[in-house]
Design an enzyme around this catalytic site. Structure first.
Site, mmCIF file in Angstrom:
data_model
loop_
_atom_site.group_PDB
_atom_site.id
_atom_site.type_symbol
_atom_site.label_atom_id
_atom_site.label_comp_id
_atom_site.label_asym_id
_atom_site.label_seq_id
_atom_site.Cartn_x
_atom_site.Cartn_y
_atom_site.Cartn_z
ATOM 1 N N ASP A 120 -47.492 61.657 0.719
ATOM 2 C CA ASP A 120 -46.137 62.199 0.576
ATOM 3 C C ASP A 120 -46.223 63.723 0.614
ATOM 4 O O ASP A 120 -47.299 64.287 0.734
ATOM 5 C CB ASP A 120 -45.490 61.681 -0.711
ATOM 6 C CG ASP A 120 -46.234 62.165 -1.947
ATOM 7 O OD1 ASP A 120 -47.258 62.852 -1.792
ATOM 8 O OD2 ASP A 120 -45.793 61.856 -3.070
ATOM 9 N N ASP A 294 -43.110 51.441 0.275
ATOM 10 C CA ASP A 294 -44.135 51.740 -0.735
ATOM 11 C C ASP A 294 -43.472 51.721 -2.089
ATOM 12 O O ASP A 294 -42.264 51.940 -2.201
ATOM 13 C CB ASP A 294 -44.723 53.139 -0.530
ATOM 14 C CG ASP A 294 -43.823 54.212 -1.110
ATOM 15 O OD1 ASP A 294 -42.757 54.469 -0.516
ATOM 16 O OD2 ASP A 294 -44.141 54.759 -2.178
ATOM 17 N N CYS A 334 -55.302 34.418 -3.872
ATOM 18 C CA CYS A 334 -56.039 35.624 -4.261
ATOM 19 C C CYS A 334 -57.238 35.270 -5.145
ATOM 20 O O CYS A 334 -57.286 34.193 -5.739
ATOM 21 C CB CYS A 334 -55.103 36.615 -4.962
ATOM 22 S SG CYS A 334 -54.936 36.352 -6.733
ATOM 23 N N HIS A 362 -53.908 40.403 -7.979
ATOM 24 C CA HIS A 362 -52.932 39.361 -7.653
ATOM 25 C C HIS A 362 -51.632 39.980 -7.114
ATOM 26 O O HIS A 362 -51.080 39.502 -6.118
ATOM 27 C CB HIS A 362 -52.626 38.500 -8.878
ATOM 28 C CG HIS A 362 -51.430 37.629 -8.677
ATOM 29 N ND1 HIS A 362 -51.495 36.419 -8.026
ATOM 30 C CD2 HIS A 362 -50.114 37.844 -8.962
ATOM 31 C CE1 HIS A 362 -50.279 35.918 -7.934
ATOM 32 N NE2 HIS A 362 -49.422 36.751 -8.499
HETATM 33 ZN ZN ZN Z 1 -52.974 35.297 -7.175
#
Ligand code: ZN
Ligand code: ZN
Lengths: 417, 421
Positions: A120, A294, A334, A362
């Site tokens: 940025d 973002d 994940c 996660h």
């Molecule tokens: Zn997960």
């Protein structure tokens, strides 16, 4: 922990496919290839070729403020499939400073991140974090919180720091006004942002390696937004950001400004909606035609034990999960969900910071796979159905759908069931 | 469980392999002298399984403590499948100790029938029954029996020391009695705890009596860093190990500094707890002491390195300033990466180190992460420090095998870490 090497492969395919490729100016280190456009909404799926690898959009970009992503190693981030992440110019400019980062071969070298970086301008942090800041035509003047020295962040200075950081995408310094402010200050800021854009373009030492994005301002005033869009799109910048939103304004105003912006932005250039990261906002704003997003929220909320799931969130630290032996999300692929239960994470929060890392991983995985599914549905021409399914899963019933989202989606021909 | 000794040199340690650590994992073994994998509730501090497994040759035994586990008893009881599975640990041997070696344990809470542990929610009092019900739901491969180790304060009387030995033996008998009644613990082994403070005949009595019980190994308690003068400790450990059967392992809790590890190995210790790298990490430091015993041509021409001033340190202890807080202070085996001198140091933490952190990051980056209080600092330091510490144990075993322990000791004592190159 080998990461999928999608990068090289996709660059090749984008070169071989000629159909929709639009060339930008010859020097711009960015190519946008539109892979698919939703026939109903304004959504699109693109391949954004940047210096370090090709980014599949729509994309969520995790924020690594200080040159690190909250306890996650670059290998972990890479193996989650992240192709671009953010660094903050204000923080990195203060510590360790542009000279040191330049010596370390830029921010890529300093943090050893092999893929793309977006930085940025530093202006937003300055106005929001530093109390004693004053905005003049010259730039933003403020006192360093570390040594009290007065510093001027001019458009030239911001670009110079970002040149030292070596990011793949740099943001222009804009005159940031809170989205809840109205009146002449908003107009002044809009015009000043245009003048500062020209100074930033002139100051960029590496236009062949670093892309400078313009930031559309104009607050919540449609006339000002339109004027800003008209002026800024005259400049040959490689991409555009929609700024000045996501700062506490009404969602009804927010989405209208977003859709107005995408209506006027050139089709062949990427659109980056700054500071947006809640799942519903992401899905709706993709439908409104945005490509890049973002937000610090997914990683910040992780450290408080809040895990993002398709039906909202799981507050892992809450007592109700102490004996809950299923993963955060049984369908999540994940590393955290494959190994650990809610109960273990709940207990671990009392013993070690690794608990936060598990949730951070996660949550990043959730954001990235959400965007991958969004993209996949656009490519396969079933984005409208995706939205229906997504909303049904996220909310208990139709009457809980936020009205702004219903309206925003209706504006792009989606009637929620 | 049995210890296969490959080499025993009187007064300079034993080299061996601990086999049969777990009936359910018959192929796991632990080379000795060796260390255990230190964890907080089954997780190596700061690390996830991904970051942990960037490390090669991890210890096959993971340590968990009742101070972490006790408050989750109800959860483990409803889970029913033991702590290993609860913590997502698949392929490791699980050892359960009473206390966390890196945490302070206030004195004054031990009674005839109870000991106390401190968890996140504060103090928990354990009777033998409670202790055994915790073992039952934890289902470790081995555990140390309940013990009264409160003999470390200055001016502990002989009477108090004797009481600690008596209580610990009584606890052991009660633990064994309950243990044999619990079918869940049929496959589980017990380490007996040797107490006795700094009184030789109490130490010997404790060792002899414990050795009479059906235990698979011995935990030599009360020798933790800061509890007594190192030379006294070495003499006592040597005296105690004389009394213990050769084929059973001796575990020494609370000792982790490389110089102390070397001295205690010489006195006959086989197994250490791996908490030292964690302590170094928590103070923002990186281990960098040398443990290579093959001559290094690069450093051959250098001036002889400074030797640790051990005398000064002993004096501190002799003055009665025995304080476990000392464990938080920097040792000569590490460098403080917060130091401004590392701000623009683009070298790895340790030249030639093969760990993930050294292969991917520079001292300047670690310095930046530490001054900005970033969580990744702990992750990267923990990876390096663990790797370095495990490397030290490997070198220690190699030195024992090749009669080079003296050389290794000299190398470790060099204040090599102070060099910034
Ligand atoms: Zn997960
Ligand atoms: Zn290393």
């Amino acid at each position: 922990m080998a990461a999928p090497m999608q990068c090289g492969v996709e660059t090749q395919s984008s070169e071989s496919s000629m159909s929709l490729k639009k060339a930008l100016t010859a020097v711009s280190p960015l190519t946008l290839r539109i892979v698919a456009e939703c026939p109903v909404t304004k959504a699109r799926a693109c391949e954004l070729a940047l210096p370090h690898c090709t980014v599949s959009t729509p994309v969520f970009m995790p924020v690594g403020t200080q040159g690190t992503l909250k306890g996650i190693t670059v290998d972990q981030l890479e193996s989650l499939g992240c192709q671009i992440c953010l660094g903050n110019t204000y923080h990195l400019g203060m510590r360790p400073g542009p000279e040191l980062i330049e010596k370390a071969n830029g921010l890529h070298g300093f943090m050893n991140w092999k893929r793309n970086l977006l930085t940025d301008s530093g202006g937003f942090q300055m106005v929001s974090l530093v109390e004693l800041s004053e905005v003049t035509e010259e730039g933003v003047r403020f006192k360093s919180p570390y040594d009290g020295k007065e510093i001027l962040l001019s458009p030239e200075k911001s670009v110079s720091i970002q040149n030292s950081l070596g990011s793949d995408i740099m943001m222009q310094l804009d005159d940031v006004v809170s989205s809840t402010v109205s009146g002449p200050r908003v107009e002044e800021a809009m015009h000043r942002s245009i003048r500062w854009l020209d100074r930033c373009i002139a100051a960029n030492k590496n236009p062949d390696k670093q892309n400078l994005f313009a930031i559309i301002q104009g607050g919540l005033n449609a006339e000002l937004r339109r004027a800003c869009l008209e002026e800024m799109t005259k400049r040959d910048v490689p991409g555009f950001a929609i700024g000045g939103l996501s700062g506490g304004e009404e969602k009804d105003d927010f989405w209208r400004m977003v859709t107005l912006s995408t209506d006027h932005l050139p089709r062949e250039k990427p659109r980056y909606l700054m500071g947006v990261g809640y799942a519903v906002d992401l899905v709706v704003c993709v439908a409104l035609g945005c490509d890049m997003f973002d937000c610090v929220f997914p990683t910040r909320t992780a450290r408080f034990g809040s895990a993002l799931v398709p039906w909202g969130s799981v507050q892992v630290k809450h007592k109700q999960y102490a004996k809950d032996f299923q993963p955060i999300d049984p369908d999540c692929q994940c590393p955290t969900c494959k190994r650990h239960s809610r109960a273990y994470l709940h207990a671990l929060f009392k013993s070690d910071t690794a608990a936060m890392h598990h949730i951070t991983i996660h949550n990043i995985s959730y954001q990235l796979s959400l965007m991958r599914s969004v993209r996949q549905s656009i490519v396969e021409g079933r984005f409208p159905q995706f939205i229906q399914t997504f909303m049904r899963r996220m909310f208990l019933s139709r009457d809980q759908y936020p009205s702004w989202a219903v309206d925003a989606l209706a504006s792009v021909n989606i009637t929620l069931e | 469980m049995h210890l296969e000794l490959t080499r025993v040199v009187q007064g300079s340690g034993r080299l061996g392999v601990l086999r049969g650590l777990s009936r359910t994992r018959p192929h796991h073994s632990l080379e000795t002298p060796g260390c255990l994998l230190y964890t907080h509730l089954g997780s190596v501090p700061h690390l996830t399984q991904d970051t942990l497994h960037t490390l090669k040759d991890l210890p096959s035994v993971t340590q968990v403590t009742l101070s972490d586990i006790a408050e989750h008893q109800e959860v483990l009881e409803s889970f029913k499948e033991g702590f290993r599975k609860f913590a997502g640990l698949h392929d490791t041997v699980l050892y359960c100790s009473l206390h966390d070696p890196a945490a302070l344990c206030p004195a004054g809470y031990t009674t005839n029938k109870t000991v106390s542990v401190w968890g996140s929610g504060g103090r928990m009092e354990l009777t033998v029954t409670k202790f055994m019900s915790l073992q039952k739901c934890t289902q470790p491969d081995w555990y140390t029996s309940m013990a009264d180790g409160e003999t470390w304060q200055v001016n502990t009387t002989r009477k108090r020391v004797r009481k600690s030995v008596d209580r610990t033996l009584a606890h052991l008998d009660e633990c064994l009695l309950l243990h044999h009644k619990l079918p869940e613990l049929e496959e589980v082994s017990v380490f007996g705890v040797v107490e006795g403070g700094d009184i030789v005949d109490e130490r010997l009595r404790s060792a002899r009596e414990t050795a009479k019980r059906p235990v698979v190994g011995f935990c030599l308690d009360g020798f933790q860093t800061g509890f007594m003068e190192p030379s006294v400790r070495a003499q006592l450990i040597a005296a105690v190990t004389e009394e213990l059967p050769e084929d059973k392992p001796r575990l020494l809790p609370g000792v982790g500094r490389p110089d102390e590890v070397l001295a205690c190995v010489e006195a006959g210790v086989d197994v250490f707890e791996g908490f030292f790298p964690f302590q170094v990490t928590e103070r923002g430091c990186a281990l960098c002491f040398r443990f290579d015993v093959t001559p290094d041509p690069e450093s051959a021409g250098r001036a002889p390195p400074a030797v640790l001033e051990l005398n000064k340190e002993e004096e501190v202890v002799r003055n009665g300033n025995v304080n476990r807080d000392d464990q938080t202070q920097m040792t000569p085996f590490e460098i403080n990466l917060k130091d401004k001198r590392y701000e623009d140091d683009f070298g790895p933490l340790v030249k030639g180190c093969g760990c993930y952190s050294c292969q991917n990051h520079q001292r300047a980056y670690l310095h930046h992460l530490l001054v900005t209080n970033e969580l990744l600092a702990g992750v990267l330091l923990m990876i390096h420090n663990t790797s370095h510490y495990l490397g030290f144990f490997k070198a220690l075993r190699a030195a024992l095998a090749s009669d080079q322990l003296e050389l290794l000791k000299r190398r470790v004592m060099e204040a090599g870490g102070r060099e910034s190159d």
